[in-house]
Design an enzyme around this catalytic site. Sequence first.
Site, short mmCIF file in Angstrom:
data_model
loop_
_atom_site.label_atom_id
_atom_site.label_comp_id
_atom_site.label_asym_id
_atom_site.label_seq_id
_atom_site.Cartn_x
_atom_site.Cartn_y
_atom_site.Cartn_z
CG ASN A 1 -14.66 4.65 -2.09
OD1 ASN A 1 -14.10 3.57 -1.93
ND2 ASN A 1 -14.01 5.79 -2.08
CE LYS B 38 -15.16 -7.95 5.95
NZ LYS B 38 -16.26 -7.36 5.21
CG HIS B 39 -15.37 -5.77 -1.64
ND1 HIS B 39 -15.30 -4.44 -1.29
CD2 HIS B 39 -15.33 -5.78 -3.00
CE1 HIS B 39 -15.20 -3.70 -2.39
NE2 HIS B 39 -15.20 -4.49 -3.44
CD GLU C 42 -5.95 4.98 -1.41
OE1 GLU C 42 -6.02 6.03 -0.73
OE2 GLU C 42 -6.87 4.56 -2.11
CG LEU C 43 -4.88 4.59 5.38
CD1 LEU C 43 -4.19 4.82 6.71
CD2 LEU C 43 -5.74 3.34 5.42
CB CYS D 269 -9.47 8.50 -0.69
SG CYS D 269 -8.88 7.66 -2.17
#
Length: 454
Positions: free
Chosen positions: A133, A156-157, A230-231, A264
């Site tokens: 995002n 790892k994107h 970071e969720l 987020c």
Amino acid sequence: MTEKMKSVNPYNQKIIKSYNLHTPLEIENKVKLAEEIFTIWREKEIKERTKLLSNVSNLLEERIDSLSKLITQEMGKPINESIAEINKCIFLCDFYTLNAEDFLADQIIETDAKESFISYDPLGVILAIMPWNYPFWQVFRFAVPTLTAGNTALLKHASNVSGCALAIQEIFEDAGYPKGCFQTLITNHDIIENILKNDIIKAVSLTGSEKAGRHIAKIAGEYLKKSVLELGGNNACIVLDDANLEKYLDTMVKARMQNTGQSCIAAKRFIVTKGIYDEFVEKFTKKVKDLKFGNPIEQDTKIGPLARIELAENLEKQVNDALLKGAKVIIGNKRNKAYYSPTILTEVTEDMTVFTEETFGPVAPILKVDNLEEAIKMATNSKFGLGTMLFTENVELALHAISKIPDGAFFINDMVKSDPRLPFGGTKASGYGRELSKEGIHEFINKKTVYIKK
Ligand SMILES: O=CCCCC(=O)O
């Protein structure tokens, strides 16, 4: 046949490019290279590292047009927001160029020793798992402090932004970072889990969903690796009777609609006291209606497609759940492939998924309450804890609410946003650890106690 990872433009569903997945041998070599380069990189003076960081800042500036277009093509962000994202990365680089030496300097502590201090040593190779995002910002937010502290990094994107992932590696290499300092891995999640188990990897930083966070934290825990998570978030935006709508309404709209709602930290639940409720719904609706909805590459577009069709379908499901339970649509709730029109819901209750789960798109549920006390109770009724915002002219009153908000951030008369100078992160199901500021650069270091006897 070699497996491919495809980047698809969400605006027209056309394939932009297909990328070959790295083979197991290529991955193994990259992991080994990251470890090897760490032994050289860690020995560099911080000044040498920040010199390279200022080159990164310059390259971002030079490449801003092509990089922002790449973001918009790969995940549909309105172009002006993509430009703003690159500018924010530049600000981040400049901030750490200026402050890293200070943040990483030995900290002398007076004890009965001749000398005692904390030495801030890098940990080694750090794995990053990042989402689509904010495909530049979130990687930079991790990579800049982590590399500047002397670590090396493997990224790892998300699979839909491989072009951005490779462009970021290229920037670090062109800026003069030794090859291997920052490497992108084009691979799948199961391979990444195995990499995390490898002794070479010392820690992991994940920005992503709660589900991904729980999964990665479990592996990290089993293998005793530090993790920063970071969720998701379900930020409340409390609007009190005395809020200055004239001054702050645009901010409130942006708080929800930025990045077509795919953030987020967006305002996902508007909790409004009854004296201003009707006026708020009317004015907020008018502003949202005025947002230009369309092709994200056009300069005046404010709302683009969601990054993938399934995201729009999921949002539609969440809204339909609310409608079945009695919510009312003021505007929106129209979907066309990856496009989901900005939607405002009233008559929302706390049992609806638009209240309990995060809505990752342009949906604004509005709830009415009697007073601040009730607003705080409702705002904190969430498994997430990323941030809360409160709009009022009575700042004294707002200050009393600080201790009642159990989140990572509390913003008064502004939207929750990240800033390189301030720590960023959440509580509860929003994760743990902090990024940015001095706190962020101290996450992936060994705070070593050094004691020299008299
Ligand atoms: O999904 C998270 C978005 C964070 C954006 C920011 O750091 O500003």
